[in-house]
Design a protein around this motif. Structure first.
Motif, PDB file in Angstrom:
ATOM      1  N   LEU A  17       0.839  -1.188   0.000  1.00  0.00           N
ATOM      2  CA  LEU A  17       0.000   0.000   0.000  1.00  0.00           C
ATOM      3  C   LEU A  17       0.875   1.239   0.000  1.00  0.00           C
ATOM      4  CD1 LEU A  17      -2.675   1.637   0.574  1.00  0.00           C
ATOM      5  CD2 LEU A  17      -2.225   1.191   3.000  1.00  0.00           C
ATOM      6  N   ASP A  18       0.585   2.128  -0.936  1.00  0.00           N
ATOM      7  CA  ASP A  18       1.201   3.455  -0.957  1.00  0.00           C
ATOM      8  C   ASP A  18       0.117   4.411  -0.465  1.00  0.00           C
ATOM      9  OD1 ASP A  18       2.009   6.072  -1.638  1.00  0.00           O
ATOM     10  OD2 ASP A  18       3.196   5.354  -3.321  1.00  0.00           O
ATOM     11  N   LYS A  19       0.211   4.814   0.800  1.00  0.00           N
ATOM     12  CA  LYS A  19      -0.819   5.670   1.400  1.00  0.00           C
ATOM     13  C   LYS A  19      -0.864   7.044   0.740  1.00  0.00           C
ATOM     14  CE  LYS A  19      -0.847   3.575   5.997  1.00  0.00           C
ATOM     15  NZ  LYS A  19      -0.531   3.751   7.423  1.00  0.00           N
ATOM     16  N   THR A  20       0.291   7.575   0.389  1.00  0.00           N
ATOM     17  CA  THR A  20       0.358   8.912  -0.211  1.00  0.00           C
ATOM     18  C   THR A  20      -0.407   8.974  -1.523  1.00  0.00           C
ATOM     19  OG1 THR A  20       2.561   9.110   0.753  1.00  0.00           O
ATOM     20  CG2 THR A  20       1.935  10.769  -0.857  1.00  0.00           C
ATOM     21  N   LYS A  21      -0.199   7.985  -2.384  1.00  0.00           N
ATOM     22  CA  LYS A  21      -0.862   7.966  -3.694  1.00  0.00           C
ATOM     23  C   LYS A  21      -2.175   7.194  -3.672  1.00  0.00           C
ATOM     24  CE  LYS A  21       3.235   8.908  -6.308  1.00  0.00           C
ATOM     25  NZ  LYS A  21       4.324   8.394  -7.075  1.00  0.00           N
ATOM     26  N   GLY A  22      -2.501   6.595  -2.525  1.00  0.00           N
ATOM     27  CA  GLY A  22      -3.762   5.871  -2.411  1.00  0.00           C
ATOM     28  C   GLY A  22      -3.856   4.664  -3.331  1.00  0.00           C
ATOM     29  N   GLN A  23      -2.754   3.944  -3.479  1.00  0.00           N
ATOM     30  CA  GLN A  23      -2.703   2.799  -4.384  1.00  0.00           C
ATOM     31  C   GLN A  23      -2.369   1.511  -3.628  1.00  0.00           C
ATOM     32  OE1 GLN A  23      -2.969   2.563  -7.990  1.00  0.00           O
ATOM     33  NE2 GLN A  23      -3.984   4.530  -7.656  1.00  0.00           N
ATOM     34  N   ILE A  24      -3.090   0.443  -3.985  1.00  0.00           N
ATOM     35  CA  ILE A  24      -2.766  -0.896  -3.504  1.00  0.00           C
ATOM     36  C   ILE A  24      -2.215  -1.653  -4.701  1.00  0.00           C
ATOM     37  CG2 ILE A  24      -3.696  -3.084  -2.645  1.00  0.00           C
ATOM     38  CD1 ILE A  24      -5.851  -1.354  -1.209  1.00  0.00           C
ATOM     39  N   CYS A  25      -1.106  -2.326  -4.479  1.00  0.00           N
ATOM     40  CA  CYS A  25      -0.453  -3.079  -5.549  1.00  0.00           C
ATOM     41  C   CYS A  25      -0.388  -4.549  -5.131  1.00  0.00           C
ATOM     42  CB  CYS A  25       0.945  -2.516  -5.771  1.00  0.00           C
ATOM     43  SG  CYS A  25       1.813  -3.275  -7.127  1.00  0.00           S
ATOM     44  N   PHE A  26      -0.960  -5.424  -5.958  1.00  0.00           N
ATOM     45  CA  PHE A  26      -0.978  -6.859  -5.682  1.00  0.00           C
ATOM     46  C   PHE A  26      -0.200  -7.560  -6.786  1.00  0.00           C
ATOM     47  CE2 PHE A  26      -2.893 -11.114  -5.961  1.00  0.00           C
ATOM     48  CZ  PHE A  26      -2.788 -11.529  -4.645  1.00  0.00           C
ATOM     49  N   ILE A  27       0.801  -8.325  -6.413  1.00  0.00           N
ATOM     50  CA  ILE A  27       1.657  -9.001  -7.398  1.00  0.00           C
ATOM     51  C   ILE A  27       1.570 -10.505  -7.206  1.00  0.00           C
ATOM     52  CG2 ILE A  27       4.016  -9.308  -8.243  1.00  0.00           C
ATOM     53  CD1 ILE A  27       4.577  -6.438  -7.239  1.00  0.00           C
ATOM     54  N   GLN A  28       1.144 -11.223  -8.260  1.00  0.00           N
ATOM     55  CA  GLN A  28       1.119 -12.683  -8.253  1.00  0.00           C
ATOM     56  C   GLN A  28       2.459 -13.153  -8.787  1.00  0.00           C
ATOM     57  OE1 GLN A  28      -2.590 -14.430  -9.833  1.00  0.00           O
ATOM     58  NE2 GLN A  28      -3.336 -12.319  -9.897  1.00  0.00           N
ATOM     59  N   ASN A  29       3.237 -13.796  -7.927  1.00  0.00           N
ATOM     60  CA  ASN A  29       4.621 -14.134  -8.247  1.00  0.00           C
ATOM     61  C   ASN A  29       4.787 -15.003  -9.480  1.00  0.00           C
ATOM     62  OD1 ASN A  29       5.217 -12.709  -5.929  1.00  0.00           O
ATOM     63  ND2 ASN A  29       5.375 -14.524  -4.662  1.00  0.00           N
ATOM     64  N   GLU A  30       4.146 -16.178  -9.519  1.00  0.00           N
ATOM     65  CA  GLU A  30       4.376 -17.119 -10.607  1.00  0.00           C
ATOM     66  C   GLU A  30       3.896 -16.576 -11.947  1.00  0.00           C
ATOM     67  OE1 GLU A  30       2.422 -20.635  -9.170  1.00  0.00           O
ATOM     68  OE2 GLU A  30       3.755 -20.735  -7.443  1.00  0.00           O
ATOM     69  N   GLU A  31       2.730 -15.934 -11.951  1.00  0.00           N
ATOM     70  CA  GLU A  31       2.179 -15.397 -13.197  1.00  0.00           C
ATOM     71  C   GLU A  31       2.772 -14.033 -13.534  1.00  0.00           C
ATOM     72  OE1 GLU A  31       0.378 -16.346 -10.546  1.00  0.00           O
ATOM     73  OE2 GLU A  31      -0.691 -18.123 -11.215  1.00  0.00           O
ATOM     74  N   ASN A  32       3.465 -13.427 -12.579  1.00  0.00           N
ATOM     75  CA  ASN A  32       4.016 -12.082 -12.720  1.00  0.00           C
ATOM     76  C   ASN A  32       2.930 -11.077 -13.118  1.00  0.00           C
ATOM     77  OD1 ASN A  32       6.124 -10.330 -12.336  1.00  0.00           O
ATOM     78  ND2 ASN A  32       6.961 -10.588 -14.390  1.00  0.00           N
ATOM     79  N   LEU A  33       1.737 -11.257 -12.542  1.00  0.00           N
ATOM     80  CA  LEU A  33       0.616 -10.357 -12.794  1.00  0.00           C
ATOM     81  C   LEU A  33       0.579  -9.281 -11.716  1.00  0.00           C
ATOM     82  CD1 LEU A  33      -2.336 -12.770 -13.674  1.00  0.00           C
ATOM     83  CD2 LEU A  33      -1.265 -11.121 -15.191  1.00  0.00           C
TER      84      LEU A  33
END
Length: 156
Positions: free
Chosen positions: A61-77
């Motif tokens: 979570l980047d609180k300043t920019k209000g963004q949640i980033c979710f990364i699926q390792n194997e699929e690199n999504l």
């Protein structure tokens, strides 16, 4: 008698050192996964304030920019979610009943973190799947923690 003492001592030593080694090396892989997550976020111009690791994914979570980033390792999504678009967040668990020794038991098959958007769409983040990992580990507890983090953010 001496041989049985030697075997017993070897078993005792292995019982102590094998779990110790597992936790030492597992901690290193968590650090490596956290570093990869932070690096990917930095490449996208995001700075993670809070991070979380699952067996096959990472979330930040980047609180300043209000963004949640979710990364699926194997699929690199990579899934980016704007916190302002989220109406609510919840953990969805899927169970399946299986018969073991003529007893029905419920087995946890999957866990997802579902972000329900204000436009009524849903973003489903796959946290745990029994097909990929036989043991849930701390994935379910981490998913609950992230649902709470997201819900606290959107209430502000």
């Amino acid at each position: 008698k001496i041989m049985s003492n030697i075997i017993l001592n070897i078993i005792i030593v292995l019982a102590i050192f094998v779990p110790m080694a597992y936790f030492m090396f597992a901690g290193n892989s968590d650090k490596a996964a956290a570093k990869i997550l932070k690096t990917k976020m930095n490449e996208m111009g995001l700075s993670p304030d809070v991070t979380g690791l699952f067996q096959s994914a990472g979330i930040a979570l980047d609180k300043t920019k209000g963004q949640i980033c979710f990364i699926q390792n194997e699929e690199n999504l990579i899934t980016n979610i704007n916190v302002n678009d989220i109406a609510t967040s919840e953990v969805v668990k899927l169970y399946q009943t299986e018969s073991v020794h003529d007893q029905d038991i419920s087995v946890l098959k999957s866990v997802s973190l579902v972000c329900k958007q204000k436009d009524k769409t849903e973003i489903k983040l796959p946290i745990y799947n029994v097909v990929k990992h036989p043991n849930v580990g701390s994935d379910l507890m981490e998913a609950v923690r992230w649902s709470e983090i997201i819900n606290k953010l959107i209430r502000k």
